[in-house]
Scaffold this motif. Structure first.
Motif, PDB file in Angstrom:
ATOM      1  N   UNK A  84      -8.086   5.029  -1.993  1.00  0.00           N
ATOM      2  CA  UNK A  84      -9.472   4.571  -1.315  1.00  0.00           C
ATOM      3  C   UNK A  84     -10.646   5.598  -1.618  1.00  0.00           C
ATOM      4  N   UNK A 104      -1.581  -4.180   2.439  1.00  0.00           N
ATOM      5  CA  UNK A 104      -3.040  -4.407   2.534  1.00  0.00           C
ATOM      6  C   UNK A 104      -3.240  -5.690   3.501  1.00  0.00           C
ATOM      7  N   UNK A 111     -19.040   2.050   1.873  1.00  0.00           N
ATOM      8  CA  UNK A 111     -18.384   1.742   2.662  1.00  0.00           C
ATOM      9  C   UNK A 111     -16.867   1.701   2.087  1.00  0.00           C
ATOM     10  N   UNK A 112     -15.655   2.280   2.830  1.00  0.00           N
ATOM     11  CA  UNK A 112     -14.423   2.250   2.412  1.00  0.00           C
ATOM     12  C   UNK A 112     -13.389   1.769   3.557  1.00  0.00           C
ATOM     13  N   UNK A 113     -12.102   1.454   2.860  1.00  0.00           N
ATOM     14  CA  UNK A 113     -11.179   0.997   4.072  1.00  0.00           C
ATOM     15  C   UNK A 113     -11.220   1.885   5.160  1.00  0.00           C
ATOM     16  N   UNK A 114     -10.757   1.631   6.183  1.00  0.00           N
ATOM     17  CA  UNK A 114     -10.547   2.475   7.418  1.00  0.00           C
ATOM     18  C   UNK A 114      -9.783   3.573   7.233  1.00  0.00           C
ATOM     19  N   UNK A 118     -15.379   0.807  -3.817  1.00  0.00           N
ATOM     20  CA  UNK A 118     -16.550   0.489  -3.024  1.00  0.00           C
ATOM     21  C   UNK A 118     -16.587  -0.788  -2.329  1.00  0.00           C
ATOM     22  N   UNK A 119     -16.560  -0.788  -1.091  1.00  0.00           N
ATOM     23  CA  UNK A 119     -16.518  -2.294  -0.554  1.00  0.00           C
ATOM     24  C   UNK A 119     -17.766  -2.920  -0.135  1.00  0.00           C
ATOM     25  N   UNK A 120     -18.735  -2.101   0.285  1.00  0.00           N
ATOM     26  CA  UNK A 120     -20.288  -2.350   0.533  1.00  0.00           C
ATOM     27  C   UNK A 120     -20.825  -1.110   0.451  1.00  0.00           C
ATOM     28  N   UNK A 121     -22.382  -1.143   0.562  1.00  0.00           N
ATOM     29  CA  UNK A 121     -23.238  -0.081   0.606  1.00  0.00           C
ATOM     30  C   UNK A 121     -24.128  -0.343   1.492  1.00  0.00           C
ATOM     31  N   UNK A 122     -24.564   0.834   2.486  1.00  0.00           N
ATOM     32  CA  UNK A 122     -25.417   0.740   3.314  1.00  0.00           C
ATOM     33  C   UNK A 122     -26.524   1.473   3.302  1.00  0.00           C
ATOM     34  N   UNK A 134      -5.527   2.189   1.999  1.00  0.00           N
ATOM     35  CA  UNK A 134      -5.793   1.031   2.662  1.00  0.00           C
ATOM     36  C   UNK A 134      -4.351   0.751   3.562  1.00  0.00           C
ATOM     37  N   UNK A 153     -15.539   9.355   5.635  1.00  0.00           N
ATOM     38  CA  UNK A 153     -16.699   8.511   5.580  1.00  0.00           C
ATOM     39  C   UNK A 153     -17.638   8.980   4.609  1.00  0.00           C
ATOM     40  N   UNK A 183     -14.664   1.274  -8.181  1.00  0.00           N
ATOM     41  CA  UNK A 183     -13.774  -0.009  -7.867  1.00  0.00           C
ATOM     42  C   UNK A 183     -13.263  -0.006  -6.404  1.00  0.00           C
ATOM     43  N   UNK A 227       0.825  -1.406   0.010  1.00  0.00           N
ATOM     44  CA  UNK A 227      -0.115  -0.003  -0.153  1.00  0.00           C
ATOM     45  C   UNK A 227       0.720   1.248   0.042  1.00  0.00           C
TER      46      UNK A 227
END
Lengths: 489, 166
Positions: free
Chosen positions: A293, A156, A427-430, A405-409, A316, A434, A403, A133
């Motif tokens: 990210x 990573x 949701x992105x990496x920590x 995007x980890x998940x969507x809430x 990341x 946000x 590309x 990374x």
């Protein structure tokens, strides 16, 4: 072992032409040792550096003991104090010496970066460079005295994915960094340190002004002023205690960030963006373009007169939490005019066009949920990125590539529900960014969330950033082919 | 409950609810905690000098909270649901704070299957999906172990087919 994959460490002082040594001038002879198998060691002076860094701790212990009245001044106590000042560094240095003897790092035949360490418990680590990374070169104060530097390698991974090599001569540290980055980018590793061109730097005055004028800081300082005025007027001196907190906290933060981000410079190198900053502890951070990210533009109310923004970024493995477990705010630049910020962003996210996007605003009824910021709430997307906007006093624009995007809430709180509103979180990496599109029409929000999940999945197929340099030089002679096409996770 | 076809959180999807055994498991945990509260109330009655009214009030409060939580557990568990779509997995839950998580299969890094002692005794299992983001909160509690294992295998397989990195 193949000598081509493990070249001996270049001699100190060679190669690097970039940046001046910020050390205090004590250049030491010698460099990291190399054994017969091509394994390398950090500089043998390392135990001494650790011993020196233990001195302030010993002094603090002594100081607190003497304040506590633990002993009266006398020949015996002076002797004890001296003993403490000698013994603590000796112990630290001794442990550090054992650690130094057991620390080896090298590149193995598979092209992985290997680190063996540990005094009693042996630890063998193997870092896949395709998942690299970032590589940081930092110079803590004690190391600067000897012109040494620490190399931090981030890969990573969810837990403990960082390797710290302490300490290498500054030039050797830079060479190691460029070698790691070149190998990770899929280039041959003997290309040397990449040349770099400066893009932007932050003047100390601008940094200081910007830190004071951040919304919360400025608010607290104003509050402090009011408290002091009222206290003086009413002679109710108890208020001064409160002023100590409301004034002291922001001043501590301002001073801390000023020291940390002092002399912030951004330059472009073929490895990616290179960031340098720090007053007492100088850091160098290289951000390969494919590793960004998410990005956030932060624009506090009082910065608008100069058109300033701060660029926060998620990388990341970096900045989620630092080595002490604190959350760290990772930045591309602490303050810059909008033009410069756009230029920096264009280098890590080419083709971002915020103005030309089709912004979808939150409905008017969101006023009843967020009376201040509702008119700023909006969301937009194009073929590559998802963008959300929020904040009235401090304006924020958050950008995340599909590309990444980890998940969507989709969320809906008790205040949103009767208004038929919902919020979309991407949701992105920590990290500090946000991405959230707040208080949209619930039905529209669901459609956006579904579509974003699909874009994330589809965008992945076209992702070419994992070995980005090799992609750029696809037909060039200096491309190292093995592994270029395989997935990296 | 809103109409299923217009509600943003439940529309159009075929939802699989979780096992009602999860209600039992959570109510047992609640009852165990309640035992402590009962002990506290009894102590209030026994300690001399504590007015009867106070002890009675504490008993009433404890009872009300217990009944409310008992009822809430049922609603909360019934609010959980998941849906396997072509490209992603949906997980929904919550009554006051509702949420819907969409996880593209290609982004899953690992799938956890967990069960505590009470859960194991009752035969319920939790499946949790992890991505590179810490904020991805995709937890499906209350699955029958066989269902959980099958779901895990399906998810892992789909993830493997699509995974390309971070």
């Amino acid at each position: 072992m193949d000598p081509e994959t493990t070249p001996p460490l270049p001699p100190t002082g060679s190669g690097s032409v970039v940046g001046d040594d910020l050390g205090l001038g004590l250049q030491l002879p010698g460099d990291g040792t190399v054994d017969a198998a091509g394994r390398r060691r950090v500089h043998p002076i390392t135990p001494l550096v650790h011993a020196v860094s233990a001195l302030p701790i010993a002094l603090i212990v002594l100081f607190s003991l003497s304040i506590g009245g633990a002993f009266a001044i006398g020949a015996r106590t002076v002797f004890l104090a001296l003993a403490l000042l000698v013994i603590l560094p000796l112990v630290v240095g001794g442990i550090s010496y054992l650690a130094w003897r057991n620390l080896w790092f090298w590149f193995d035949d598979d092209g992985d970066f290997r680190v063996d360490s540990g005094i009693l418990t042996k630890k063998q680590r193997r870092l896949q460079l395709s998942r690299l990374q970032s590589v940081d070169v930092t110079q803590p104060l004690a190391a600067r005295v000897f012109s040494l530097a620490e190399v931090t390698v981030e890969v990573a991974g969810s837990h403990d994915s960082r390797v710290r090599l302490r300490f290498l001569p500054l030039a050797a540290a830079r060479d190691l960094r460029s070698e790691l980055l070149a190998r990770a980018a899929g280039l041959r590793h003997d290309v040397g340190e990449a040349p770099e061109a400066p893009i932007a730097s932050v003047a100390p005055r601008d940094l200081a002004v910007s830190l004071v004028l951040r919304t919360v800081t400025a608010g607290l300082l104003l509050l402090t002023g009011l408290i002091i005025v009222f206290t003086v007027l009413t002679s109710g001196w108890g208020g001064l205690v409160l002023a100590l907190f409301t004034g002291g906290l922001p001043i501590l933060i301002v001073v801390g960030e000023f020291m940390k981000f002092f002399n912030f410079t951004v330059s472009q190198s073929p490895d990616g963006l290179r960031l340098r900053f720090g007053l007492a502890k100088t850091e160098t951070r290289t951000v390969p373009p494919g590793r960004v990210q998410a990005i956030e533009f932060v624009e506090p109310l009082l910065w608008r007169r100069w058109n300033w923004v701060r660029l926060r970024v998620n990388i990341a493995g970096v900045g989620g939490t630092d080595s002490n477990g604190n959350t760290e705010e990772t930045l591309l630049i602490p303050v810059a005019t909008r033009d410069i910020a756009d230029d920096i962003v264009a280098r890590v996210l080419p083709g971002l066009d915020l103005a030309g996007m089709d912004w979808q605003a939150a409905p008017d009824r969101s006023r009843r949920r967020s009376p201040i910021q509702w008119s700023r709430l909006a969301v937009a997307w194009d073929d590559h990125v998802f963008v959300a906007r929020r904040g009235r006093l401090t304006r924020r624009i958050m950008v995340i590539p599909h590309v990444r995007t980890q998940s969507v809430r989709l969320t809906q709180g008790p205040w949103e529900r009767p208004l038929d509103l919902a919020s979309v979180h991407v949701d992105s990496t920590p990290g500090p960014v946000k991405v959230m599109a707040l208080h949209l029409d619930a039905g529209a929000a669901r459609a956006i969330a579904d579509a974003q999940a699909l874009r994330a999945e589809r965008g992945r197929a076209q992702d070419r950033t994992t070995r980005w340099a090799a992609e750029q030089l696809r037909d060039g002679a200096s491309v190292e082919e093995p592994g270029a096409g395989q997935p990296d996770a | 409950m809103a109409d299923r076809t217009t509600d943003a959180f439940t529309s159009d999807d075929v939802w699989t609810p979780v096992s009602p055994r999860l209600i039992t498991a959570r109510r047992i945990t609640l009852a165990l905690v309640m035992l402590l509260a009962v002990a506290g109330v009894v102590a209030l009655f026994l300690i001399p000098g504590v007015p009867r009214a106070w002890a009675l009030a504490a008993a009433v409060v404890a009872l009300v909270v217990f009944v409310w939580l008992w009822w809430l557990i049922g609603r909360r568990v019934r609010s959980f649901g998941y849906s396997e779509r072509g490209d992603d997995l949906l997980v929904t839950s919550g009554i006051m704070f509702r949420r819907l998580v969409i996880v593209p299969y290609g982004r899953m890094q690992l799938v956890d299957v967990k069960a505590g002692p009470i859960d194991r005794w009752l035969g319920v299992t939790t499946v949790q999906l992890h991505t590179a983001a810490a904020t991805t909160d995709a937890k499906i509690p209350g699955l029958v172990p066989d269902v959980a294992a099958a779901l895990r295998d399906r998810l892992a397989q789909r993830g493997e087919q699509r995974s390309t990195g971070l």
